[in-house]
Scaffold this motif. Structure first.
Motif, PDB file in Angstrom:
ATOM      1  N   ARG A   1      -1.128 -22.484  26.093  1.00 15.21           N
ATOM      2  CA  ARG A   1      -2.543 -22.792  26.020  1.00 15.21           C
ATOM      3  C   ARG A   1      -2.710 -24.205  26.553  1.00 15.21           C
ATOM      4  NH1 ARG A   1      -5.558 -23.616  20.415  1.00 15.21           N
ATOM      5  NH2 ARG A   1      -4.287 -25.489  20.525  1.00 15.21           N
TER       6      ARG A   1
ATOM      7  N   GLU B   1      -8.390 -23.596  27.472  1.00 13.90           N
ATOM      8  CA  GLU B   1      -9.418 -23.761  26.451  1.00 13.90           C
ATOM      9  C   GLU B   1     -10.126 -25.077  26.712  1.00 13.90           C
ATOM     10  OE1 GLU B   1      -8.620 -22.612  22.317  1.00 13.90           O
ATOM     11  OE2 GLU B   1      -9.032 -24.698  21.875  1.00 13.90           O
TER      12      GLU B   1
ATOM     13  N   LEU C   1      -3.756 -19.456  28.739  1.00 12.54           N
ATOM     14  CA  LEU C   1      -5.056 -19.569  28.089  1.00 12.54           C
ATOM     15  C   LEU C   1      -5.564 -20.981  28.338  1.00 12.54           C
ATOM     16  CD1 LEU C   1      -7.175 -18.348  26.162  1.00 12.54           C
ATOM     17  CD2 LEU C   1      -5.863 -19.285  24.272  1.00 12.54           C
TER      18      LEU C   1
ATOM     19  N   HIS D   1      -0.710 -23.538  20.175  1.00  9.74           N
ATOM     20  CA  HIS D   1      -1.610 -22.492  19.695  1.00  9.74           C
ATOM     21  C   HIS D   1      -0.919 -21.518  18.756  1.00  9.74           C
ATOM     22  CE1 HIS D   1       0.449 -20.880  23.174  1.00  9.74           C
ATOM     23  NE2 HIS D   1       0.060 -19.650  22.874  1.00  9.74           N
TER      24      HIS D   1
END
Lengths: 305, 668
Positions: A166, A39, A37, A278
């Motif tokens: 993440r 971000e 992920l 996360h």
């Protein structure tokens, strides 16, 4: 084999300037068979990173742009009636690809999000009663803008948990940005990238990583970390067993990348922010963005030896 | 003051700690209530309420002006209510006031620690005022509360159960008990270098150093305890129990008092005769230096001596319950030769006054030329005539002896002894008044004698060769039951015994179960005083001598230190159990490695991995980077890589590093 991995990293670093650590972590994540992920704010190089990874590792690449009106069928595919054969013929969606970039995943509705996340977890999709396997290897790199921005659906904790890591790319350093401005955007140079690995080599590497040795003493350290998240008052909740497994898997891949056949505490520490960040929340701020300060606390206070 | 801004000093006070601190403060102040001015209680309530409001964020901390005002006001209040700021009483009030006032400006843990330590000190001062067995038991409560407050201060702010903290404090106290016992038994009682002022006695009755008619009758109203005595042999008859306190030789027509010479001259000459009596006495505080004894006594505390008039006196006044042992020879011959100055003092009379008595004495002298016959005649006179023994004698005027002998004829022992001594002196026989106590109440529960203030008595001794001083008691002639059975029986029903002390248990001796309860309780207290409070100085040495033979103080001190150290060592062994620690050779070697680098100012943070630490160390000590990296790589390979290298290999790497490294960074 490791030399080829190093050249992979170097190739990507040529495209994505000044982000060696993040690139290495992203590769670690893929080697550990985890999903990633990313971000960050728009325009920080999330797409470039995914493209570069796909090219260098010799993987097929598909991009799904998540929007508010995206439907599960747009991801998985649909059956269309074929007049010639007078039958429904399945048209696979973009998910049937080796590396998927799910761009701005938090802009889609939870229904569409969960279609992708289910595929990530199971490695197969079930459409209209028929189960269809996804290609192997299968990676998802999802990106999202920080949820504080308008018009987004935040991923719930259970779905965040599906991502091994993440990462956040962050602004480039001054020198890197200068080079970027002088030499032109990295995206333009993507076609220059040559594939370094192929499917077979990648599979071989992935098979080797679980054999990286994890000693008793190291497992004790991982346990100490996990126990701290479960017992210390500043943690809203502790890491799950899936979390500790993820930590160990990522640490193995990191050690492999570093050319070692055993894991040392520093490997765990290197992947801890990306793996645990996360999955943790502060008790004082359970709806917040996660556990940056908590991870720093863990790194500082939990006895490493 | 809380101006220090260091992080540790400003840690807030946890709730549990604060709760116990307030409870402890209440418990510490309570035993002081008897001698604190009332406004201190108001001050405590105000300060406690204020602090609770601060804790609930309903009130601010006091500013400098308010604090200064409170301080000055309290100091002034102490000055007003105690007449000064110096002395034990004012000092204790000041201490308590400080203990209370600190509460309002208590912000951080450090302040709370100060309050707790003040509390321990204030609790110790309570022992100066009250050291009975009940008080001692009570002091355990504030002690436990103070400990709980101390523990609560160290607990996390999330700890919410005050009872768990109290339990921990209680178990700490229990664990300390053996050590306390050890120190009690062996620690030498060192006399203070300066004299500690005792609490001022308020209304404590006792014999004074002079006697006017009515003094002892007043004492007869008091049920307070004077002393307790245990005999080693059987209890002597009551009629032989004349406990001497003072000898009064100077008479001014109304008042009998001591002469200063008696304390200065050589000790008196006396010959031991008859069977000795051995006994010990635990004296209640009298704030006077004299000790009670039967005639003629030997022994007692180190600084006690027998003065020329046969009274026993020590250097310091008796301000605490005091235990001493004596041996007395009741049949001894006292000054058979007589000394001229002593006999002259025993014949002193005022120049004028009491003419009737003087005339009567002259007449007696004419009728009985033999002194012994005269004494017997005088005693017979008291027995025969209508003299009345009473606690409420009529007031006497200037010629007290005349008025008593020829008009009122109602009196208490001091009237009889004073009159007899006067007449004997007027008749040319050396005589003097002795004050003290007579008889006592036997406590079968503990086999000892209880002597109360109402047993106070005065009697007469006169001198004649070859017997020397002889004791006679005119009161015996008037009220033999006073001597044989005690004051209550002698007074009979019509006069109220202890009627001014309705709460004194001694008054209700006729109620059997109450009496038994009283005597048992007294026995317990007596044991406490004898064996706990009285365990010091000579008695301690005696006990230790009986255990260890020859008592060498230095050896005993060393033994005590060794015993304490051994106990602590045993406790530590029991707690840490080093033999059960698993032998993790790699980790131990790594700890040694850390220690080695710590000498060069390199400390590993708990979360720092071995490799990161080694890199840091290598940068700091570039000359030894190789050796440091070698060790850590070997350590990693063995600990994490699972390479079964012998621990010796790691040890060798460590030794190499140790040889290479200078002992301290400065020597490089």
């Amino acid at each position: 084999m490791r030399a080829r991995l190093e050249s992979c990293l170097q190739s990507i670093d040529r495209v994505l300037l000044g982000k060696e650590l993040q690139v290495r972590l992203a590769l670690t994540c893929l080697l550990a068979r985890g999903h990633l992920l990313l971000e960050d704010l728009p325009g920080m190089g999330k797409t470039t990173l995914s493209h570069a990874l796909a090219r260098v590792l010799g993987l097929g690449f598909q991009r799904i742009q998540f929007t508010a009106d995206l439907l599960p069928g747009d991801i998985l595919g649909t059956s269309v009636f074929d007049k010639e054969s007078a039958q429904f013929v399945f048209h696979p969606g973009p998910i049937f690809c080796e590396l998927i970039l799910a761009d701005e995943i938090n802009r889609a509705t939870p229904k569409s999000q969960s279609a992708l996340l289910e595929a990530m977890e199971e490695g197969q999709v079930t459409i209209e009663g028929a189960t269809r396997p996804l290609p192997s290897p299968f990676f998802v790199i999802a990106t999202q803008n920080p949820v504080t921005q308008g018009g987004t659906f935040a991923l719930p904790e259970s779905q965040l948990d599906r991502f091994l890591m993440r990462l956040s790319l962050g602004y480039p350093a001054r020198a890197a940005e200068k080079a970027l401005l002088l030499a032109g955007s990295g995206r333009q140079r993507l076609p220059e990238l040559e594939p370094v690995l192929d499917h077979a080599a990648l599979a071989a590497i992935q098979a080797e990583i679980p054999r990286v040795r994890v000693s008793d003493a190291l497992v004790d350290y991982v346990l100490r970390l996990v126990e701290a998240t479960r017992s210390q008052p500043q943690f809203a909740w502790g890491l799950s067993p899936r979390g500790s497994l993820a930590l160990l898997a990522a640490a193995r891949a990191w050690a492999y990348l570093a050319g070692r056949d055993y894991v040392i505490p520093e490997d765990v520490q290197a992947v801890l922010p990306a793996v645990a960040g996360h999955r943790l929340r502060e008790r004082a701020d359970p709806a917040g963005q996660g556990g940056g300060t908590l991870v720093q606390w863990l790194l500082r206070e939990v006895a490493a030896v | 003051m809380t101006t220090a801004k260091s992080g540790a000093a400003l840690q807030p006070i946890p709730r549990v700690g604060l709760t116990w601190l307030l409870v402890a403060q209440l418990l510490v102040v309570l035993p002081h209530l008897g001698h604190l001015p009332l406004w201190i209680v108001g001050l405590w309530l105000g300060c406690a309420a204020w602090h609770i409001q601060i804790f609930r964020m309903r009130a601010p901390y006091p500013n400098g002006w308010i604090k200064a005002g409170l301080m000055l006001g309290t100091g002034f209040g102490v000055y007003l209510s105690r007449g000064g700021l110096i002395g034990l009483e004012a000092g204790v009030v000041l201490l308590i006031a400080a203990f209370i006032l600190k509460l309002v400006e208590m912000r951080s843990r450090r302040d709370a620690l100060v309050v707790i330590f003040l509390g321990f000190f204030a609790l110790a001062t309570a022992g100066l005022f009250e050291d009975g067995i009940l008080a001692a038991l009570y002091y355990l409560l504030p002690l436990a509360a103070l400990l709980a407050a101390l523990i609560g201060l160290q607990q996390s702010a999330l700890a919410a159960d005050p009872w768990a903290t109290l339990r921990l404090a209680g178990s700490l106290l229990l664990q300390a008990a053996p050590l306390m016992l050890l120190l009690f038994l062996f620690f030498p009682r060192i006399e203070p270098l300066w004299s500690l002022p005792g609490p001022r006695e308020r209304g404590v009755t006792g014999l004074s150093d002079s006697m006017t008619p009515g003094d002892i009758a007043e004492l007869g109203q008091s049920g307070a305890l004077a002393f307790r005595a245990s005999f080693e042999g059987p209890l002597p008859e009551r009629s032989r129990l004349y406990w001497r306190a003072l000898t009064l030789e100077h008479f001014d027509g109304r008042r009998w008092s001591q002469v200063p010479e008696a304390a200065q001259v050589e000790p008196p000459l006396w010959e031991k005769r008859g069977a000795p009596l051995a006994y010990s006495i635990v004296m209640q505080p009298s704030n006077r230096p004299w000790l009670y004894s039967l005639d003629v006594a030997e022994g007692g505390p180190d600084d006690a001596r027998l003065l020329a008039d046969f009274r026993l006196q020590q250097r310091r006044p008796v301000t605490r319950p005091q235990l001493y042992r004596l041996t007395s020879w009741p049949d001894a011959q006292r000054e058979p030769e007589g000394s001229v100055p002593a006999l002259q003092r025993a014949l002193q009379l005022p120049e004028r006054g009491n003419p009737q008595s003087r005339a009567w004495a002259a007449e007696l002298r004419r009728r009985h030329p033999e002194p012994e016959a005269l004494v017997q005649a005088l005693l017979g006179h008291f027995g025969r005539e209508a003299f009345h023994y009473t606690l409420k004698p009529p007031r006497l005027g200037r010629d007290s002896v005349d008025e008593f002998l020829f008009a009122t004829r109602r009196g208490f022992c001091e009237h009889f002894s004073s009159a007899m001594t006067f007449v004997l002196r007027a008749a040319g026989i050396p005589a003097r008044v002795v004050t003290g106590y007579q008889g006592g109440e036997f406590n079968p529960a503990g086999n000892y004698l209880l002597v109360h203030q109402f047993d106070a008595h005065a009697w007469v001794e006169y001198w004649q060769p070859p017997r020397g001083w002889t004791t006679v008691d005119p009161t015996f002639q008037v009220a033999p039951e006073r001597i044989e059975r005690g004051l209550q029986q002698a007074l009979g029903e019509e006069q109220g015994f202890l009627e001014e002390a309705p709460l004194s248990l001694a008054r209700y001796r006729s109620i059997d179960w109450l009496n038994r309860l009283r005597l048992s309780w007294d026995n317990l207290n007596y044991g406490w005083q004898r064996w706990v409070l009285g365990y010091q100085g000579e008695q301690q040495m005696q006990v230790l001598r009986s255990w260890f033979g020859k008592a060498d103080l230095r050896l005993l001190g060393l033994t005590a230190v060794a015993a304490v150290a051994a106990t602590l060592l045993l406790v530590a062994l029991w707690l840490f159990k080093p033999w059960r620690r698993e032998g993790d050779a790699q980790q131990r070697l790594f700890q040694r490695f850390e220690k080695l680098l710590a000498r060069h100012g390199l400390y590993r943070a708990p979360g720092e991995g071995p490799r990161a630490f080694a890199e840091r160390a290598a940068q700091r000590l570039p000359d030894h980077a190789g050796a440091i990296r070698t060790f850590v790589e070997l350590f990693e390979a063995q600990r994490y890589g699972g390479q079964q290298g012998a621990p010796g290999e790691l040890g060798r790497a460590l030794r190499q590093l140790r040889r290479a490294l200078p002992w301290r960074s400065g020597e490089e």
